[in-house]
Design a protein around this motif. Structure first.
Motif, mmCIF file in Angstrom:
data_model
loop_
_atom_site.group_PDB
_atom_site.id
_atom_site.type_symbol
_atom_site.label_atom_id
_atom_site.label_comp_id
_atom_site.label_asym_id
_atom_site.label_seq_id
_atom_site.Cartn_x
_atom_site.Cartn_y
_atom_site.Cartn_z
ATOM 1 N N GLU A 1 27.801 46.103 -3.249
ATOM 2 C CA GLU A 1 26.915 46.262 -2.360
ATOM 3 C C GLU A 1 26.720 46.573 -0.802
ATOM 4 O OE1 GLU A 1 24.086 48.293 -3.944
ATOM 5 O OE2 GLU A 1 25.039 47.606 -6.011
ATOM 6 N N ARG B 1 29.325 49.657 -0.213
ATOM 7 C CA ARG B 1 28.882 50.672 -0.543
ATOM 8 C C ARG B 1 27.715 51.363 0.255
ATOM 9 N NH1 ARG B 1 28.136 52.630 -5.391
ATOM 10 N NH2 ARG B 1 28.547 51.043 -6.772
ATOM 11 N N GLY B 2 27.490 50.183 0.938
ATOM 12 C CA GLY B 2 26.661 50.770 1.530
ATOM 13 C C GLY B 2 27.646 50.532 3.744
ATOM 14 N N ASP C 1 30.402 52.621 3.272
ATOM 15 C CA ASP C 1 30.686 53.871 2.687
ATOM 16 C C ASP C 1 28.965 54.889 3.355
ATOM 17 O OD1 ASP C 1 33.075 52.288 1.957
ATOM 18 O OD2 ASP C 1 32.227 52.919 -0.289
ATOM 19 N N GLU C 2 29.071 54.467 2.444
ATOM 20 C CA GLU C 2 26.950 55.384 3.459
ATOM 21 C C GLU C 2 26.351 55.032 4.019
ATOM 22 O OE1 GLU C 2 24.637 54.346 0.340
ATOM 23 O OE2 GLU C 2 25.765 54.879 -1.800
ATOM 24 N N GLY C 3 27.029 54.303 5.517
ATOM 25 C CA GLY C 3 26.801 54.566 6.891
ATOM 26 C C GLY C 3 25.627 53.560 7.023
ATOM 27 N N LYS C 4 25.332 53.330 6.040
ATOM 28 C CA LYS C 4 23.494 51.710 6.261
ATOM 29 C C LYS C 4 24.098 50.303 6.951
ATOM 30 C CE LYS C 4 21.898 54.381 1.866
ATOM 31 N NZ LYS C 4 21.251 54.113 0.620
ATOM 32 N N GLN D 1 38.604 55.499 -6.466
ATOM 33 C CA GLN D 1 37.562 56.528 -7.843
ATOM 34 C C GLN D 1 37.992 55.965 -8.983
ATOM 35 O OE1 GLN D 1 40.173 60.544 -7.203
ATOM 36 N NE2 GLN D 1 39.256 60.655 -5.471
ATOM 37 N N GLU E 1 35.002 53.649 -8.455
ATOM 38 C CA GLU E 1 33.464 53.715 -8.239
ATOM 39 C C GLU E 1 33.338 54.034 -9.712
ATOM 40 O OE1 GLU E 1 33.993 56.785 -5.566
ATOM 41 O OE2 GLU E 1 33.858 54.769 -3.798
ATOM 42 N N GLY F 1 19.433 51.719 -7.146
ATOM 43 C CA GLY F 1 19.178 52.869 -7.671
ATOM 44 C C GLY F 1 17.934 52.499 -7.450
#
Length: 919
Positions: A54, A57-58, A60-63, A461, A464, A521
């Motif tokens: 997680e 993922r954060g 990669d999303e800039g969080k 890929q 994911e 999600g």
């Protein structure tokens, strides 16, 4: 006594009353990045991996901010840097090993494994990855193999350099001849290419040998006045200098040959060149050469070079001849040396060449080495090539072709996988789970032969996409809201249950994990349900708080016990200083101390550091004293190991194993070492003994294999004899039967357990075949009687008249002499008063004469006839004439019933057959 702890009854550490439930948090944590930052420190590896996924993922999303990343442990920071392809530096091998073992994705683990450089760390990682992480295992295995090959190549060069120095030292002491200076120059040329691999000692020996060799050239050349004058000066410089450049073969002894160059070729030199090429071809066509064979070949080359120089004393060789001979000498030496090094590194060519053809990618280095060897083998046109050259050229061509095909297939697989990923993502967006699952399986099949380290983006890929399919599957299989409500009910039910603290904590943690999985999600939904679930979890966890208090008390108690143990061990050290050392007691004390130290756990890590240092210092001092005293025992056991090692060269495996058993008894009497040292030496000794016993077992297995092979051959031979037994004409097959019997007798030793059964089978086949042959002979001799029997029945029941029966009688080829008057009985057979009683009586009489069996219904008649024969004084002696007369009498007897006649005729034939086949 202060140390009664070591010699009395052991005290047991206090048992914990509850088990930690892990990093379950009691305070409320806002779902999101902060929640995963806390969860990444969980005890459960599964929770940590999920939290890291997680966080990735954060990231990669800039969080995930840089400040939040700095809150993570070092291993997790490194994993995220590798996930984001961020350059890393100054990372310890231990940290890379940890990430390679426990990284949250295959790509991260592979990248971390690629950063490990320490060989010990790589070997540790290889053991962990075996059977659990195929990609990491393959990467680490390849790196370790490359390192091993590099070390072997380096050692080979060092050994070659040492042999070069030894060769120069021998040359410095050898007599001076016309080739003395040329050989010295050749050794200098080789030294220039290998001097980097020499240490200071070898370098010093080299320069000393050079000085000795140069000093001898003018002195001994003056004495040998009848020989051409040798070179008196030889330039020798440091490795890499101008004096170390290559010197051609023609320049090595210019002043030993005439000054006038001939334009005509000397047939002797032409023959020398041809002989050398043919000798090199023969040596390459033989089995894999070794170092000894190469030395022999180089000695032969030296002899040929000497003969070449002798031919130049009368006529100097032309430049063309010099170039041809120099090329030949270079090819001769380099090709054999290179081939030996190649075989030492990659194994015998008989195994290597098929292996390259079967797996080109797995033997890429070996194929390139063979290709380089082919280029060094400068074979002239017109000379017959060795078979090995053509075979190697074929393998190299196959290697190039298959690698090209492999690269082509890899490109196609990447294209196919990317297309399937795009289609799978489209199916996920449309909510088509079945179609997405099928496409995901297709992606797995497409990337099965691809390497993650070569296709980072593709495998990212794929991961994911796989996660997205799993999420879609979960969402479509169950409704999220009913599952959360069910979790609340389970947590409420847990409040009323009476469970051990560790079980209660584990159930709470499992339900919290399920809640997190359901909230993926959906973090901003079902907030009211989350608050209810969290409050119930807090209430359910309340009874577990006492467990942590007990854990704290247990840690304090264990720390005090460890401190007492360290103090007692120090007192024991002082005691043995004053009273002397007892090795067995010291070994026992150290073992007990180490075991008790381990039992007193868990403890607080920070508070334990000082106590640990105190214990380790005392323990190490005592261990050093023990090892020093046990040196005598160690030397004795090392001597036993050397004796066992020498037994490996014993040709008699039985005698070697008997000696090994004696050495094992000597081992028991050699004294005891510390447990770890004892186990290490015993492991080495046991490995040698195991090899000795394995050799004996191998010899026994080989003998058993021979016995089984002989048994299989015996079974095959006996099966062939059984097949011959079924032939229609046994006499025609007698030669083959006898040949098989000779083959059986020529077999070697048979298994003891099967010998009697096989021999009995052979004896039975011999008897049966002999009986068949005898019966067949009788059958051939009895054909005329059988034809007579057929005529008798035909005349009785099938012929329309006596004339027809007479015609058939005359058509018989031969009539047995006793039956010559049988035709006169023909009218009696047509008599209406005829019955079968007389014929039955004749049948029983014949059975009595031939001693054949009689049916139960005629037993009384048989007894009557036997009594009558005794009354009439007829003896027991019966010959063939009696039997023939009885048969003729039977044939002359009339009968009325055809069926009963056939039955009686069958009995008559059986009785007659019994007589003819009896001994």
């Amino acid at each position: 006594m202060v140390l009664s702890k070591f010699f009395g009854k052991k005290s047991k550490p206090a048992k914990p009353t509850a088990k930690s439930p892990g990093n379950t948090r009691t305070e409320s944590v806002k779902p999101g990045v902060d929640q995963w930052l806390i969860q990444v420190r969980a005890v459960d590896p599964k929770q940590r991996r999920e939290a890291m996924a997680e966080l990735a993922r954060g990231l990669d999303e800039g969080k995930l901010t840089a400040e939040q990343r700095l809150q993570l442990p070092a291993a997790e920071q490194l994993a995220l840097n590798l996930h984001a392809n961020t350059p890393v530096s100054d990372v310890s091998d231990a940290l890379c090993v940890e990430v390679a073992r426990h990284g949250f994705s295959a790509r991260v683990r592979t990248a971390a494994a690629g950063l490990v450089s320490d060989i010990d760390a790589l070997e540790q990682l290889l053991k962990h990855a075996k059977g659990s992480d195929k990609t990491v295992y393959r990467l680490v295995k390849t790196r370790l193999d490359d390192h091993k090959h590099e070390q072997q190549a380096l050692q080979s060069r060092v050994d070659h350099t040492r042999r070069l120095v030894e060769q120069l030292e021998r040359h410095a002491k050898a007599p001076v001849d016309p080739l003395y200076s040329g050989k010295l120059r050749a050794l200098v040329d080789q030294w220039s290419a290998n001097s980097l691999y020499a240490d200071e000692v070898l370098t010093e020996r080299w320069h000393q040998a050079i000085s000795d060799a140069q000093a001898r050239i003018p002195v001994e050349s003056d004495i040998a006045s009848s020989e051409p004058e040798a070179d008196t000066a030889l330039p020798v410089t440091e490795p890499g200098g101008a004096g170390s450049e290559g010197v051609s073969f023609a320049e090595a002894n210019d002043d030993a040959t005439p000054d006038v160059e001939s334009t005509e070729k000397d047939p002797r030199r032409t023959q020398l060149i041809q002989d050398l090429w043919h000798d090199l071809k023969d040596r390459l066509d033989q089995a894999d050469p070794d170092q000894a064979q190469v030395r022999d070949a180089l000695l032969y080359l030296t002899e040929q070079q000497h003969q070449w120089r002798q031919t130049e004393q009368s006529q100097r060789a032309s430049r063309e001849e010099e170039r041809a001979f120099h090329q030949l000498c270079t090819t001769y030496e380099t090709s054999l040396n290179a081939l030996v090094l190649l075989i030492e590194r990659y194994g015998p060519l008989a195994d290597l060449l098929p292996a390259i053809e079967a797996d080109p990618a797995g033997h890429d280095a070996a194929a390139h080495a063979l290709d380089e060897w082919l280029h060094s083998l400068d074979w002239p046109e017109g000379e017959p090539e060795p078979a090995l050259k053509g075979r190697v050229e074929q393998v190299v061509r196959v290697h190039h072709d298959q690698l090209a095909e492999h690269r082509k297939q890899s490109i196609q697989a990447v294209r196919q996988a990317r297309g399937l990923i795009r289609r799978c993502q489209g199916a996920i967006n449309d909510g088509h789970l079945k179609r997405a699952s099928g496409l995901l399986q297709g992606i797995r099949d497409a990337v099965v032969d691809l390497k993650p380290e070569e296709h980072h983006g593709l495998f990212r890929q794929f991961e994911e996409t796989e996660q997205a399919v799993e999420k879609l599957r979960d969402w479509q299989s169950f409704a999220v809201l009913p599952k959360k409500e069910a979790l609340i009910e389970r947590m409420r039910h847990l409040l009323d249950q009476s469970l051990p603290p560790e079980d209660r904590a584990r159930q709470i943690r499992d339900m919290q994990d399920e809640w997190r999985m359901l909230s993926r999600g959906l973090q901003n939904q079902h907030q009211a349900l989350w608050e209810t679930f969290h409050d119930l979890a807090q209430q359910a966890y309340e009874p577990c708080k006492a467990f942590f208090e007990e854990q704290g008390k247990l840690r304090s108690l264990n720390l005090r016990q460890r401190q007492a143990l360290a103090d007692q061990l120090g007192q024991y050290e002082q005691l043995i200083d004053s009273k002397g050392l007892d090795l067995k007691e010291l070994d026992r004390v150290l073992t007990l101390a180490r075991n008790d130290w381990r039992r007193f756990s868990p403890v607080d890590r920070a508070a334990n550091k000082a106590v640990q240092a105190q214990f380790d210092a005392v323990f190490q001092r005592l261990r050093d004293r023990l090892q020093g005293e046990q040196q005598v025992f160690r030397e004795a056991k090392l001597a036993i190991i050397e004796q066992a090692q020498a037994l490996l060269d014993e040709p008699d495996s039985r005698q070697a194993t008997e000696k090994a058993k004696q050495l094992q008894r000597d081992w028991q009497q050699a004294g005891h070492l510390a447990r770890r040292d004892e186990q290490a030496l015993w492991k080495s000794f046991r490995a040698i003994c195991d090899e000795l016993f394995a050799r004996r077992e191998a010899a026994a297995d080989a003998f058993k294999a021979d016995l089984n092979a002989h048994k299989a051959q015996a079974d095959e031979i006996l099966a062939g004899m059984e097949a011959i037994l079924a032939d229609a004409d046994p006499l025609a097959s007698k030669a083959r039967f006898d040949d098989l019997k000779d083959q059986y007798n020529a077999l070697g030793t048979l298994p003891k357990a099967d010998y009697k059964k096989l021999q009995d089978r052979l004896d039975r086949l011999n008897r049966d075949f002999q009986a068949r042959c005898n019966a067949f002979k009788v059958q051939q001799q009895d054909q005329h009687w059988q034809a007579l029997f057929d005529w008798n029945r035909q005349a009785r029941f099938d012929c329309d008249s006596a004339e027809a029966a007479t015609t058939e009688w005359q058509a018989l080829s031969k009539i047995p002499a006793p039956a010559s008057g049988l035709l006169s009985s023909l009218p009696n057979w047509q008599s209406p008063e005829a019955d079968n009683d007389a014929l039955r009586r004749k049948t029983v009489e014949l059975e009595v004469l031939t001693r054949a069996e009689t049916p139960e219904a005629d037993k009384a008649l048989r007894m009557e006839l036997q009594v009558q024969r005794l009354t009439d004084g007829l003896g027991q002696q019966v010959d063939q004439n009696d039997i023939d007369q009885a048969v003729v009498a039977w044939l002359a007897t009339p009968a009325s019933n055809e069926a009963e006649f056939d039955a009686l005729m069958s009995r008559m034939k059986q009785a007659r057959q019994t007589w003819m086949t009896s001994d």
